[in-house]
Design an enzyme around this catalytic site. Structure first.
Site, PDB file in Angstrom:
ATOM      1  N   GLU A  24       0.859  -1.181   0.000  1.00 40.77           N
ATOM      2  CA  GLU A  24       0.000   0.000   0.000  1.00 40.77           C
ATOM      3  C   GLU A  24       0.899   1.235   0.000  1.00 40.77           C
ATOM      4  O   GLU A  24       1.966   1.243   0.608  1.00 40.77           O
ATOM      5  CB  GLU A  24      -0.910  -0.013   1.231  1.00 40.77           C
ATOM      6  CG  GLU A  24      -1.952  -1.099   1.123  1.00 40.77           C
ATOM      7  CD  GLU A  24      -2.904  -1.140   2.304  1.00 40.77           C
ATOM      8  OE1 GLU A  24      -3.038  -0.137   3.010  1.00 40.77           O
ATOM      9  OE2 GLU A  24      -3.504  -2.206   2.517  1.00 40.77           O
ATOM     10  N   ASN A  78       5.809 -12.769   3.172  1.00 44.29           N
ATOM     11  CA  ASN A  78       5.276 -11.930   4.253  1.00 44.29           C
ATOM     12  C   ASN A  78       5.751 -12.397   5.625  1.00 44.29           C
ATOM     13  O   ASN A  78       5.970 -11.584   6.515  1.00 44.29           O
ATOM     14  CB  ASN A  78       3.743 -11.871   4.184  1.00 44.29           C
ATOM     15  CG  ASN A  78       3.277 -10.836   3.167  1.00 44.29           C
ATOM     16  OD1 ASN A  78       4.094 -10.122   2.583  1.00 44.29           O
ATOM     17  ND2 ASN A  78       1.981 -10.748   2.943  1.00 44.29           N
ATOM     18  N   PHE A  82      13.308  -2.911   6.255  1.00 45.39           N
ATOM     19  CA  PHE A  82      12.486  -3.682   7.198  1.00 45.39           C
ATOM     20  C   PHE A  82      13.204  -3.950   8.519  1.00 45.39           C
ATOM     21  O   PHE A  82      12.907  -4.910   9.217  1.00 45.39           O
ATOM     22  CB  PHE A  82      11.945  -4.966   6.559  1.00 45.39           C
ATOM     23  CG  PHE A  82      10.631  -4.694   5.872  1.00 45.39           C
ATOM     24  CD1 PHE A  82      10.591  -3.906   4.739  1.00 45.39           C
ATOM     25  CD2 PHE A  82       9.434  -5.176   6.388  1.00 45.39           C
ATOM     26  CE1 PHE A  82       9.380  -3.586   4.131  1.00 45.39           C
ATOM     27  CE2 PHE A  82       8.217  -4.862   5.790  1.00 45.39           C
ATOM     28  CZ  PHE A  82       8.194  -4.061   4.658  1.00 45.39           C
ATOM     29  N   CYS A 140      -2.325  -7.262   5.723  1.00 44.42           N
ATOM     30  CA  CYS A 140      -1.617  -8.455   5.225  1.00 44.42           C
ATOM     31  C   CYS A 140      -0.760  -9.145   6.278  1.00 44.42           C
ATOM     32  O   CYS A 140      -1.053 -10.269   6.672  1.00 44.42           O
ATOM     33  CB  CYS A 140      -0.755  -8.075   4.029  1.00 44.42           C
ATOM     34  SG  CYS A 140      -1.735  -7.593   2.605  1.00 44.42           S
ATOM     35  N   LYS A 169       0.547   2.584   8.508  1.00 42.53           N
ATOM     36  CA  LYS A 169       1.823   3.100   8.022  1.00 42.53           C
ATOM     37  C   LYS A 169       1.528   4.411   7.295  1.00 42.53           C
ATOM     38  O   LYS A 169       0.357   4.695   6.980  1.00 42.53           O
ATOM     39  CB  LYS A 169       2.511   2.098   7.095  1.00 42.53           C
ATOM     40  CG  LYS A 169       1.793   1.844   5.776  1.00 42.53           C
ATOM     41  CD  LYS A 169       2.666   0.980   4.893  1.00 42.53           C
ATOM     42  CE  LYS A 169       2.093   0.832   3.501  1.00 42.53           C
ATOM     43  NZ  LYS A 169       2.924   0.010   2.642  1.00 42.53           N
ATOM     44  N   ARG A 215      -6.590  -0.912   9.161  1.00 38.86           N
ATOM     45  CA  ARG A 215      -6.764  -2.322   9.541  1.00 38.86           C
ATOM     46  C   ARG A 215      -5.573  -2.774  10.392  1.00 38.86           C
ATOM     47  O   ARG A 215      -4.427  -2.576  10.018  1.00 38.86           O
ATOM     48  CB  ARG A 215      -6.872  -3.211   8.292  1.00 38.86           C
ATOM     49  CG  ARG A 215      -8.234  -3.124   7.630  1.00 38.86           C
ATOM     50  CD  ARG A 215      -8.281  -3.955   6.383  1.00 38.86           C
ATOM     51  NE  ARG A 215      -7.359  -3.459   5.383  1.00 38.86           N
ATOM     52  CZ  ARG A 215      -7.095  -4.091   4.238  1.00 38.86           C
ATOM     53  NH1 ARG A 215      -7.656  -5.253   3.979  1.00 38.86           N
ATOM     54  NH2 ARG A 215      -6.255  -3.562   3.374  1.00 38.86           N
TER      55      ARG A 215
HETATM   56  C1  UDX Z   1       2.978  -5.943   2.869  1.00 40.31           C
HETATM   57  C2  UDX Z   1       4.108  -6.491   1.993  1.00 40.31           C
HETATM   58  O1  UDX Z   1       5.213  -5.587   2.038  1.00 40.31           O
HETATM   59  C3  UDX Z   1       3.625  -6.666   0.576  1.00 40.31           C
HETATM   60  O2  UDX Z   1       4.647  -7.245  -0.229  1.00 40.31           O
HETATM   61  C4  UDX Z   1       2.413  -7.573   0.583  1.00 40.31           C
HETATM   62  O3  UDX Z   1       1.885  -7.698  -0.727  1.00 40.31           O
HETATM   63  C5  UDX Z   1       1.324  -7.029   1.502  1.00 40.31           C
HETATM   64  O4  UDX Z   1       1.868  -6.817   2.806  1.00 40.31           O
HETATM   65  P1  UDX Z   1       1.850  -3.546   3.244  1.00 40.31           P
HETATM   66  O5  UDX Z   1       0.856  -4.221   4.136  1.00 40.31           O
HETATM   67  O6  UDX Z   1       1.379  -2.527   2.271  1.00 40.31           O
HETATM   68  O7  UDX Z   1       2.646  -4.648   2.378  1.00 40.31           O
HETATM   69  O8  UDX Z   1       2.896  -2.830   4.210  1.00 40.31           O
HETATM   70  P2  UDX Z   1       4.470  -2.782   4.409  1.00 40.31           P
HETATM   71  O9  UDX Z   1       5.030  -1.597   3.754  1.00 40.31           O
HETATM   72  O10 UDX Z   1       5.094  -4.073   4.122  1.00 40.31           O
HETATM   73  O11 UDX Z   1       4.513  -2.514   5.974  1.00 40.31           O
HETATM   74  C6  UDX Z   1       3.882  -3.429   6.878  1.00 40.31           C
HETATM   75  C7  UDX Z   1       3.962  -2.945   8.296  1.00 40.31           C
HETATM   76  O12 UDX Z   1       5.266  -3.104   8.802  1.00 40.31           O
HETATM   77  C8  UDX Z   1       3.593  -1.472   8.522  1.00 40.31           C
HETATM   78  O13 UDX Z   1       2.769  -1.394   9.667  1.00 40.31           O
HETATM   79  C9  UDX Z   1       4.929  -0.804   8.775  1.00 40.31           C
HETATM   80  O14 UDX Z   1       4.812   0.329   9.598  1.00 40.31           O
HETATM   81  C10 UDX Z   1       5.696  -1.919   9.462  1.00 40.31           C
HETATM   82  N1  UDX Z   1       7.158  -1.825   9.322  1.00 40.31           N
HETATM   83  C11 UDX Z   1       7.726  -1.914   8.086  1.00 40.31           C
HETATM   84  C12 UDX Z   1       7.947  -1.691  10.451  1.00 40.31           C
HETATM   85  O15 UDX Z   1       7.440  -1.628  11.574  1.00 40.31           O
HETATM   86  N2  UDX Z   1       9.301  -1.638  10.308  1.00 40.31           N
HETATM   87  C13 UDX Z   1       9.903  -1.721   9.088  1.00 40.31           C
HETATM   88  O16 UDX Z   1      11.142  -1.668   9.041  1.00 40.31           O
HETATM   89  C14 UDX Z   1       9.097  -1.857   7.942  1.00 40.31           C
END
Ligand code: UDX
Length: 475
Positions: A156, A212, A253, A264, A327, A334
């Site tokens: 997203e 994931n 990450f 997700c 984020k 959600r």
């Molecule tokens: C994720 C996957 O990245 C994507 O490939 C899949 O198709 C769907 O799920 P998304 O849910 O959009 O995508 O969010 P993402 O950018 O991956 O972040 C997920 C969560 O992890 C967020 O709440 C973000 O704040 C958190 N996060 C991310 C951290 O806490 N630390 C990090 O270093 C990176």
């Protein structure tokens, strides 16, 4: 090519618009008539940077149309992408496949011989086989229909770019025909040398949950390190930078803080655990339970630090919350860690005021208790504590001195380790973080020099909070 995209949520709306943008004749289908009306008028029903343009362009040029009728879908094309939601079941951690099943059941009687159904939703391994068997009993006699799985990895906030320029394409197919059809659909991406992995459906289904799970594990790993840092006075951000320089590890990450949420990661690791249990290999992924637990613990730690900053009691305190979405650059709440913390603090009796640049409508619908404001200054006025819970760029640009003048007490928890702590300390704020020492100004030293004191996380931070219930509830 003529194709349909069934389910026009985050995944389907973006997929439909992008498939039209690369030249296909696309019919988007959804049971939600209101959503379909908005999309047909070229309006995205949610916030996603860049989607409005792609949508409007392709609705205008006639390559993208929408309907609520599955019968119309079967008339339009023989290739159907299934993009409906697979949320967590209300009664367990497994995936709820009722929407996928409903699409297949509704579509089956109308399908022509040789139709191809391509699932994109995240599903438990074995779903393609199960759906193939289910369809056999539903289609007209003498009709052969194939099911394939082509998982989607879009993030997203970057959904359009991830769909038009993916890292890789994965096709789980059982015939050369299905493989060739998918190669044709994605011909522009293949011409741009996007890696295309053709495999069996079980592997394709697993690729998505494995990816994931890995991302969730990486985030929980660094958050576990943050807990150790808090006990020792070490700094998790410097730690992440240092280990991230190792190209085998990588810095992405590894941002410690309030942890992961969204539609997700949390549900996918839980559904994977449930499916592995069913398959008798639960032990192989039991670490994902710990990954989930570490993640939820960060929310409890944030609540405990907020209580500490508020003088040991949340009831009656005014708490300003910056960020409600899971984020930045999304309006999605959600399983939002930020909203879970806001909910817990609200339930503890605090007067909670929330600001979010895009997510307040969704946040208010999910959590009606707090007050929602459109200006950071209004939300922070007379606050006893300010909590920075989602790292929108706008919050990094705040003037800490100006904000110190409107709050009752300049106390900040930066639960995303994204603000410049030295600037806030210099402006008189008492700053706390997750996994970083508490910075305190050092008189007589150069600007920016600071004494760091290990964080004491209050002893009750392991106590469960009601917010966990919120975090597990599907939207
Ligand atoms: C994720 C996957 O990245 C994507 O490939 C899949 O198709 C769907 O799920 P998304 O849910 O959009 O995508 O969010 P993402 O950018 O991956 O972040 C997920 C969560 O992890 C967020 O709440 C973000 O704040 C958190 N996060 C991310 C951290 O806490 N630390 C990090 O270093 C990176």
């Amino acid at each position: 090519m003529r194709l349909t995209v069934i389910g026009t949520g985050y995944l389907g709306a973006v997929h439909a618009a992008c498939m039209a943008d690369i030249g296909h004749d696309v019919l988007g289908v959804d049971v939600d008539a209101e959503k379909i009306r908005a999309l047909a008028a070229g309006r995205p029903p949610f916030f996603e940077p860049g989607l409005d343009e792609v949508l409007a362009r392709n609705v205008a040029n006639g390559r993208l149309r929408f309907t609520t009728s599955l019968r119309e879908a079967a008339v339009h094309a023989d290739l159907h992408f299934v993009c409906v939601g697979t949320p967590q079941r209300p009664d367990s951690t497994a995936a709820d496949l009722r929407h996928v099943d409903a699409v297949l059941d509704g579509l089956a009687p109308h399908l022509r011989d040789g139709s191809l159904i391509v699932g994109k939703s995240t599903v438990p391994v074995g779903t393609t086989d199960r759906l193939t068997a289910r369809l056999a009993g539903l289609v007209a006699a003498g009709t052969t229909v194939e099911v394939a799985w082509n998982p989607e990895f879009l993030r997203e906030g970057f959904a359009v770019q991830d769909t038009l320029r993916p890292d890789r394409l994965v096709a789980g197919v059982t015939s050369a025909y299905a493989d060739a059809a998918l190669r044709s659909v994605y011909a522009p991406m293949l011409a741009a040398h996007v890696p295309y992995i053709s495999t069996d459906p079980a592997t394709a289904e697993l690729v998505k949950v494995a990816a994931n799970s890995f991302l969730a594990t990486k985030i929980s790993f660094i958050n576990a390190m943050a807990e150790v840092c808090d006990a020792t006075g070490a700094d998790v951000v410097t730690l992440a930078d240092a280990i991230g320089h190792d190209t085998r590890i990588g810095r992405r990450f590894l941002s410690a803080g309030l942890g992961f949420g969204g539609g997700c990661l949390p549900k996918d690791i839980r559904a994977f655990t449930a499916r592995a249990d069913e398959l008798g290999v639960g032990h192989a992924v039991s670490f994902l339970r710990e990954v989930d637990e570490i993640n939820l613990r960060q929310r409890r730690r944030a609540v405990a630090i907020a209580r500490d900053l508020a003088g040991g009691e949340l009831a009656g305190r005014r708490i300003a919350v910056l960020g409600a979405t899971f984020k930045p650059d999304s309006d999605d709440v959600r399983d939002s860690p930020a909203l879970a913390v806001a909910a817990a603090i609200h339930r503890a009796g605090a007067e909670v005021r929330v600001h979010d640049p895009e997510g307040t409508d969704n946040a208010r619908a999910a959590l009606p208790g707090p007050l929602y404001g459109t200006e950071v200054t209004d939300v922070c006025r007379d606050a006893d504590v300010v909590l920075h819970l989602t790292e929108w760029a706008q919050y990094r640009a705040l003037d800490p001195a100006a904000l110190a003048a409107v709050v009752r007490a300049p106390r900040l928890l930066d639960a995303r380790n994204a603000l410049d702590a030295d600037r806030w300390v210099a402006a008189g704020w008492d700053v706390r973080a997750l996994g970083r020492p508490v910075p305190a100004p050092v008189p007589g030293l150069l600007p920016g020099s600071r004494l760091t004191i290990p964080q004491s996380v209050p002893a009750d931070w392991t106590a469960p909070i009601e917010a966990d219930v919120l975090s597990r509830a599907p939207k």
